[in-house]
Each structure stands twice: as structure tokens, then as C-alpha cells.
Write a protein that holds these residues in place. Structure first.
Motif, short mmCIF file in Angstrom:
data_model
loop_
_atom_site.label_atom_id
_atom_site.label_comp_id
_atom_site.label_asym_id
_atom_site.label_seq_id
_atom_site.Cartn_x
_atom_site.Cartn_y
_atom_site.Cartn_z
N LYS A 123 0.83 -1.21 0.00
CA LYS A 123 0.00 0.00 0.00
C LYS A 123 0.86 1.25 0.00
N THR A 124 1.92 1.26 0.81
CA THR A 124 2.82 2.41 0.82
C THR A 124 3.56 2.52 -0.50
N LEU A 125 4.02 1.38 -1.03
CA LEU A 125 4.70 1.41 -2.34
C LEU A 125 3.77 1.97 -3.40
N ALA A 126 2.50 1.57 -3.38
CA ALA A 126 1.54 2.08 -4.37
C ALA A 126 1.38 3.59 -4.24
N ARG A 127 1.35 4.11 -3.01
CA ARG A 127 1.24 5.56 -2.81
C ARG A 127 2.46 6.29 -3.39
N VAL A 128 3.65 5.73 -3.14
CA VAL A 128 4.88 6.36 -3.63
C VAL A 128 4.92 6.34 -5.15
N LEU A 129 4.57 5.21 -5.75
CA LEU A 129 4.58 5.11 -7.21
C LEU A 129 3.53 6.02 -7.84
#
Length: 263
Positions: A210-216
Motif C-alpha cells: 500500500k505504501t509502495l503504491a502511494r509512492v509510485l
């Protein structure tokens, strides 16, 4: 001044970059990447003239050093850093640590000496040292092969060759989230439960999916905004609920409003 170019030996797994410090700090935005960085003097956190590692950030980091300080780094694509550094990415999340804390001290000292020698050699008589080796980014990164860039690339390539085969799910997870697919969709596509996906994402990327998706998503939005796309259109195309959602996320992850970030 900041420049970057693709690493020819490492292909899509890394880019090389150089930066010379100005009068104030530079805002480094979260991107899911891990960097190995060498400075000729006065780097972040007092790591003067040292090799250090910048882990994957969950928020913007303000990098600073005395004006004129030069850095050269290898920025590894999300999921690549652990194979080079030998530790799971979550151990480096939001951290700046000496490379000697991860690798044998003697190996790091030899590499630092080699980088200093390469920088001095690439400077040539009567010239200031160019930590990258003297070529122009975008016109064939191999032109910098005489400088510290080549030494960093060689060490990283050798470590990748000796590393365990990559987790086959990592590339698929990154590709799916980069396209804006939901965590549930990505988990189903790679055949993992969401808890398994979370554990493997922590090791590979430094944070959960979820955090990776936000960053991307942030980086997709910034790319569109820098190209001149209207903010409302940026929000819709990048997958935000609306422009207000975009504004909140940009402020949360970068520390400043979108307009200021682009100024």
C-alpha cells in the motif's frame, strides 16, 4: 546541480547520478529506490568523504552539505537494492547509514580509495575533479567509465552476479502497482495472500504494497504535472479520488504543496 543517466552495465536496474550542493538543502522525494552514495567531502549526517546508503524513503528527505560538495550515486530500482547490499530493504527504510555498517570495513575502505583515485584521475591536469568522469549525461553513459561511476557500477554488478536469484514475484508486484492496480488485484495476479505479499514487499521494497503504491502514484502524478498537465487531470489519470486527494497526498509525502514543489 543534479544530473542522472542510465547505467549501461546494470541496464534498467540502476541509474547513475551526480549532484553538487548549492546554498540550501535539496528535497529528495520518496521513489521506492535505494542508493549507494559517495561524496568527496561533507555529506549528509556528517559522513564526510564517505560511502553511505540511502534507504527507501516514506517521506521527503532534505539532503544538504557545504556548498560545492559533490556526490555521485547509484540509484537502484525498487526491489534491486537488497541483492546488492545484502540486507532486506525494510532495515534501511528512512535511513542514511555508512556502507561499512553493511559490508566488511576493509572492502569499503578499498572501494573508497579507488573512488578517490578515479576522481583525481578523471580530473586531469589543471581541472577540477568531475566525480562522474567527464561525459555528458544522455550521450552514452560509458563516456564516464573512467570515473567513480564505473567503479560503483562494477562493484554492484559483481554483487548482483553473486546474489541469490531474485524473487520472481517482485517484478510482477512492481509492474502491477506501477500501472495503478489495487493491492488485492496484484496479490491475486502473483498468487499470494495479502499477508504474504506484505512480508515479501517489506523485504524487497522497504515497505508494504500500500505504501509502495502511494509512492509510485505520487511519482506518476509528478511526472504528469511537470509536463504541464492540469492538476485536476493529473489527479484523475494518476488514480486519486479528486484534486483535493492529490493535494493531501503530495503534502503528506513531500512536505510541501504541489505548486511549490513544481516551482
Amino acid at each position: 546541480m543534479y544530473q542522472e543517466w542510465g547505467s549501461r552495465p546494470l541496464g534498467g536496474r540502476a541509474v547513475v547520478w551526480t549532484r553538487t550542493a548549492g546554498a540550501g538543502p535539496q528535497r529528495v522525494l520518496p521513489d521506492g529506490c535505494t542508493d549507494v552514495i559517495w561524496s568527496d567531502a561533507g555529506s549528509d549526517g556528517g559522513l564526510a568523504g564517505a560511502l553511505f546508503v540511502a534507504g527507501p524513503d516514506t517521506r521527503a528527505h532534505l539532503a544538504q552539505g557545504p556548498p560545492g560538495t559533490r556526490w555521485i550515486g547509484l540509484r537502484f530500482a525498487p526491489g534491486t537494492g537488497p541483492a546488492v547490499l545484502g540486507v532486506p530493504a525494510y532495515e534501511l527504510r528512512d535511513q542514511r547509514v555508512p556502507l561499512a555498517a553493511l559490508w566488511p570495513g576493509a572492502e569499503v575502505r578499498r572501494l573508497a580509495e579507488r573512488l578517490a583515485e578515479e576522481a583525481a584521475r578523471s580530473a586531469g591536469p589543471g581541472r577540477g575533479a568531475d566525480p562522474g568522469g567527464g561525459a555528458v549525461p544522455g550521450r552514452g553513459g560509458g563516456g564516464r567509465s573512467g570515473g567513480p561511476a564505473r567503479a560503483l557500477e562494477a562493484v554492484a554488478l559483481e554483487r548482483l552476479r553473486r546474489a541469490e536469484p531474485p524473487d520472481p514475484a517482485v517484478g510482477a508486484v512492481l509492474a502491477g502497482l506501477s500501472r495503478g492496480r489495487s493491492v488485492a488485484e496484484v496479490a491475486a495476479a502473483v498468487g499470494l495472500g495479502q499477508r504474504q505479499l506484505h512480508r515479501r514487499s517489506l523485504a524487497a521494497f522497504g515497505y508494504g504494497p500500500k505504501t509502495l503504491a502511494r509512492v509510485l502514484r505520487l511519482n506518476r502524478a509528478l511526472e504528469a504535472a511537470r509536463a504541464g498537465t492540469a492538476f485536476a487531470e493529473v489527479a484523475a489519470s494518476a488514480g486519486y479520488a479528486d484534486q483535493a486527494h492529490l493535494a493531501r497526498e503530495v503534502k503528506a509525502l513531500t512536505g510541501v504543496p504541489l505548486g511549490r514543489l513544481l516551482a
